[in-house]
Design an enzyme around this catalytic site. Structure first.
Site, PDB file in Angstrom:
ATOM      1  N   ASP A 138     -75.735  -3.818  38.529  1.00 41.05           N
ATOM      2  CA  ASP A 138     -74.370  -4.232  38.211  1.00 41.05           C
ATOM      3  C   ASP A 138     -73.699  -3.357  37.172  1.00 41.05           C
ATOM      4  O   ASP A 138     -72.502  -3.501  36.926  1.00 41.05           O
ATOM      5  CB  ASP A 138     -74.369  -5.677  37.700  1.00 41.05           C
ATOM      6  CG  ASP A 138     -74.905  -5.784  36.277  1.00 41.05           C
ATOM      7  OD1 ASP A 138     -75.848  -5.041  35.949  1.00 41.05           O
ATOM      8  OD2 ASP A 138     -74.373  -6.601  35.509  1.00 41.05           O
ATOM      9  N   ASP A 141     -76.221   2.003  36.543  1.00 38.01           N
ATOM     10  CA  ASP A 141     -76.904   1.857  37.836  1.00 38.01           C
ATOM     11  C   ASP A 141     -76.251   2.684  38.944  1.00 38.01           C
ATOM     12  O   ASP A 141     -76.814   2.795  40.032  1.00 38.01           O
ATOM     13  CB  ASP A 141     -76.908   0.386  38.267  1.00 38.01           C
ATOM     14  CG  ASP A 141     -77.665  -0.504  37.292  1.00 38.01           C
ATOM     15  OD1 ASP A 141     -78.716  -0.062  36.791  1.00 38.01           O
ATOM     16  OD2 ASP A 141     -77.194  -1.626  37.022  1.00 38.01           O
ATOM     17  N   ASP A 188     -82.144  -3.994  39.031  1.00 36.71           N
ATOM     18  CA  ASP A 188     -81.912  -3.909  37.602  1.00 36.71           C
ATOM     19  C   ASP A 188     -82.171  -5.296  37.009  1.00 36.71           C
ATOM     20  O   ASP A 188     -82.184  -6.293  37.736  1.00 36.71           O
ATOM     21  CB  ASP A 188     -80.466  -3.474  37.348  1.00 36.71           C
ATOM     22  CG  ASP A 188     -80.118  -3.461  35.879  1.00 36.71           C
ATOM     23  OD1 ASP A 188     -80.900  -2.907  35.101  1.00 36.71           O
ATOM     24  OD2 ASP A 188     -79.068  -4.021  35.516  1.00 36.71           O
TER      25      ASP A 188
END
Length: 760
Positions: free
Chosen positions: A648, A652, A448
């Site tokens: 995080d 996700d 990410d």
């Protein structure tokens, strides 16, 4: 958008190749949820009950074709069955199996300690000369203490071992039951009827006993069961954290006035009011009002999104300072949050393949040991000297004792325990053995952007004043105005001014325009900050030059905020989420380890491409939602790639669960950490490189341990069977067999402890 059926999610993790395969041997009846394995029904008979419609279904994580309507153990591998479908709101406390195994472990450990001390006392210099060490009292005490450990604490292993024989699926519990049973029965016979043993088998006038071997094996295996069950009981915590995102009630709009209703009573088509600071209850569309909504759970981006009539809103997101009325379009499990919960619940069902490998080896090793033991007995009865029966029993039991799976049982857990501890020292927290095992083969790392590659906090990075203004003046005016705003971009500007230790001016006539910007008077001057369209609507001139200058900033992944003073365009303040100082080095280390890196982000394509270019990533996918991340990871895995995901945010969580290994930043959300198999405490991507090195070292260590364990058996079994007797007249005493068994365990433990010094 959702995962496929659960067994298809698990099968790739237990079958070589990790490809998605259909279970062609299964026949599923949609109405009754019956799942029938033709082989299993023939072998198990009534042991595999068929669930009726609506009933709970228990399945084996390693063998998903095994399903029944009540709790129990898998007839193939002995693993405790678990619910196939997670019930939302179910108690996630300790289950009955965990409580039972924990109780058996502690009772067994307390009783085993004196048995071990009494058995090993002769090796301690200060105690070895004491008369009581090898006395009958000591031996009878060992017998008395070992009996409840073996026949009560270890009883579940005998049950599973027996079932493995009945179903012809020999596994680790077969070895455990044989090893423990052989050591105990031999020792008990030596205590109760020592006269049947030949004189050659006496040691200081007594037949050796092995109660400590039987009890220690039981306690070690119980410890492994407790750790496994405890890890499994925590898998519901991520789902619970996700469910907490949704508010318990919603404000329903009615002719008689607004009133709160439980969330589960909201229906499609209902109108709901969302006030400032509230969470959006369900998915729907705005029908009245304006506001900004923080959607980081969807996009992972910290910047709020402006919402007006007709715009879509998502349940679980957080409303800003405005108020609006929305129409409920999707409720319950159909909402995006409900789908995320479902994806995480299904993706979490996976177990390490190392145990399956051990079971396959055991399927060959166990019958071989039994055959050798039986052959040993027959040959001694046929060709051996008198007393033939005693010699046959002693040597057959010696084979079983030396083949005891103590070292085999220690090979994997010792390496895992030491490896996990070593990782913790480096800030790499490993959730389970599966993650550590699978990480070894990872070829593609999906990351990410916000909070993973970047710091996750917008900062003021550029000030571009127009002619007639300087940077300090422009920032001072803007920050004095923005201190009245709660927008994250405003906070970044205010922090930028605070860093200059300036004193803010008081703002007068402050006004915030949703989706546009803010305006007010600072020290008698009219200051405006916002988007270009907002400033043009306020009749600001000279915007063309600033907009041209903003293009370059946007191509660098920055957000441009336009400032006007007294009706004239005065400059640009650029806000960006800086890349972590350690990210570049981390990417270099990961590339050196042979990994390809792909960035998935909900951010705009221009920003994402700029970040990927700067960091030298191998690929990038932008403007992607949680389900899209899951689909992308599925596509990579379908291509045969071994995929890990690092993130995080709440958004996700499904992707972290879908990847073979999920890696969460310790600086991120609890949901991400609970969905991941690896957590980096410092939120530093360099920890991924450390985790991969740790995984490779641990798996290498496990293979070495398994080699040592089987090597001792391969050398010891022929000796125990009496292979040297025809040539040298030598028999392998059970004392030596026990020593060899202990030596194999010591070598395995010593090798595992080397992981404490491995360089990461």
């Amino acid at each position: 958008m959702l995962f496929n059926q659960l067994p298809e999610r698990i099968c790739p993790r237990i079958a070589p190749g990790a490809g998605r395969t259909k279970r062609s041997t299964m026949m599923t009846t949609a109405l009754s949820h019956e799942v029938i394995d033709p082989v299993d029904t023939r072998r198990h008979g009534s042991n595999l009950a068929m669930p009726a419609s609506g009933e709970e279904i228990y399945t084996c994580p390693m063998h998903p074709e095994v399903q029944q309507d009540h709790p129990g153990n898998c007839p193939k591998c002995g693993m405790t069955l678990e619910l196939k479908r997670v019930t939302v709101g179910a108690d996630d406390g300790e289950n009955a199996d965990l409580r039972d195994m924990t109780r058996r472990f502690w009772v067994g450990a307390i009783l085993t300690l004196p048995v071990f001390v009494l058995a090993m006392a002769h090796l301690i210099p200060t105690l070895g000369r004491q008369s009581w060490v090898d006395s009958q009292v000591s031996r009878w005490m060992q017998f008395a203490l070992a009996t409840p450990v073996v026949w009560w604490a270890g009883w579940p292993f005998f049950q599973r071992g027996w079932r493995s024989v009945v179903t012809r699926y020999l596994n680790m519990f077969t070895l455990i039951a044989i090893g423990v049973g052989a050591a105990y029965v031999f020792s008990a016979v030596a205590m109760l009827i020592p006269g049947i043993f030949p004189h050659t088998m006496l040691h200081d006038g007594k037949v050796a006993i092995y109660f400590e071997a039987a009890t220690v094996i039981v306690v070690l295996v119980l410890l492994g069961q407790v750790l496994e069950l405890r890890a499994r009981s925590r898998t519901g915590s991520a789902i619970k954290a996700l469910l907490n995102l949704a508010p318990p009630t919603a404000r329903q709009v009615a002719p008689t006035g607004d009133h709160e209703v439980p969330l589960d009573r909201v229906k499609v088509g209902d109108w709901l009011r969302v006030v400032p600071g509230d969470k959006v209850p369900v998915d729907g569309a705005v029908v009245e009002g304006h506001s900004s909504v923080e959607e980081s759970m969807i996009t992972g981006e910290p910047l709020p999104v402006e919402k007006g009539v007709g715009d879509k809103v998502t349940g679980g997101t957080v409303n800003g300072t405005g108020s609006f009325v929305m129409r409920a379009d999707r409720v319950g499990r159909d909402t995006l949050l409900g789908q995320i919960v479902n994806m995480v619940a299904q993706a979490q069902r996976s177990r390490a393949r190392i145990q399956g490998l051990a079971d396959k080896v055991a399927g060959i090793f166990v019958p071989m040991v039994l055959a050798v033991s039986l052959l040993t007995f027959v040959l001694w009865m046929w060709l051996g000297p008198e007393p033939k029966l005693a010699h046959g029993i002693v040597n057959a039991v010696a084979v079983l004792i030396i083949a005891c799976p103590c070292a085999l049982g220690l090979a994997t857990p010792m390496s895992i325990m030491v490896g996990v501890g070593r990782g913790a020292q480096e800030g790499v927290l490993v959730k389970n053995a599966e993650a550590l095992e699978l990480l070894e083969k990872i070829s593609t790392l999906v990351v990410d952007k916000t909070g993973t590659l970047t710091e996750g906090k917008p900062k003021l990075v550029d000030i571009l004043p127009a002619d007639g203004f300087d940077s300090k003046e422009l920032l001072h005016l803007a920050a004095s105005l923005e201190q009245n705003s709660e927008h994250p971009l405003a906070a970044a500007i205010v922090r930028g001014e605070k860093d200059q230790d300036s004193v803010f001016e008081a703002a007068k006539d402050f006004r915030s325009v949703t989706g546009g910007g803010v305006v007010g008077k600072i020290d008698g001057r009219v200051v405006m900050i916002g988007k270009p369209d907002f400033l043009r609507d306020e009749k600001i001139t000279g915007m063309e030059t600033l907009e041209a200058a903003a293009v370059k900033l946007q191509e660098e992944g920055k957000t441009a905020m336009f400032v006007a003073v007294d009706g004239k365009a005065s400059g640009i303040l650029a806000v960006a989420d800086p890349i972590k100082s350690t990210t570049a080095q981390a990417i270099h280390e990961l590339h050196a380890l042979g990994l390809k890196l792909v960035m998935l982000t909900g951010d705009n394509r221009r920003t994402a491409a700029a970040v990927a270019r700067k960091l030298g990533l191998d690929g990038v996918e932008a403007e992607i939602e949680p389900a899209g991340k899951v689909a992308y990871i599925k596509k990579l895995r379908a291509e045969g790639k071994h995929v890990a995901m690092a993130g995080d945010g709440i958004n996700d969580a499904p992707a972290l669960s879908e990847a073979e290994v999920g890696i969460a930043m310790g600086t991120g959300t609890d949901t991400a950490m609970q969905s991941a198999g690896i957590t980096l405490v410092k939120g530093d991507l360099r920890g991924i490189a450390k985790a991969i090195r740790l995984s490779r070292a641990t798996l290498r260590n496990i293979r070495q341990n398994l080699f040592f364990a089987f090597l001792y058996n391969a050398l010891g079994i022929p000796l125990a069977a009496g292979a040297l007797y025809p040539f040298f007249g030598l028999l392998l005493s059970p004392v030596i067999a026990g020593a060899a068994m202990s030596l194999s365990s010591v070598s395995v433990i010593g090798n595992a402890l080397r992981l404490r010094k491995v360089r990461l």
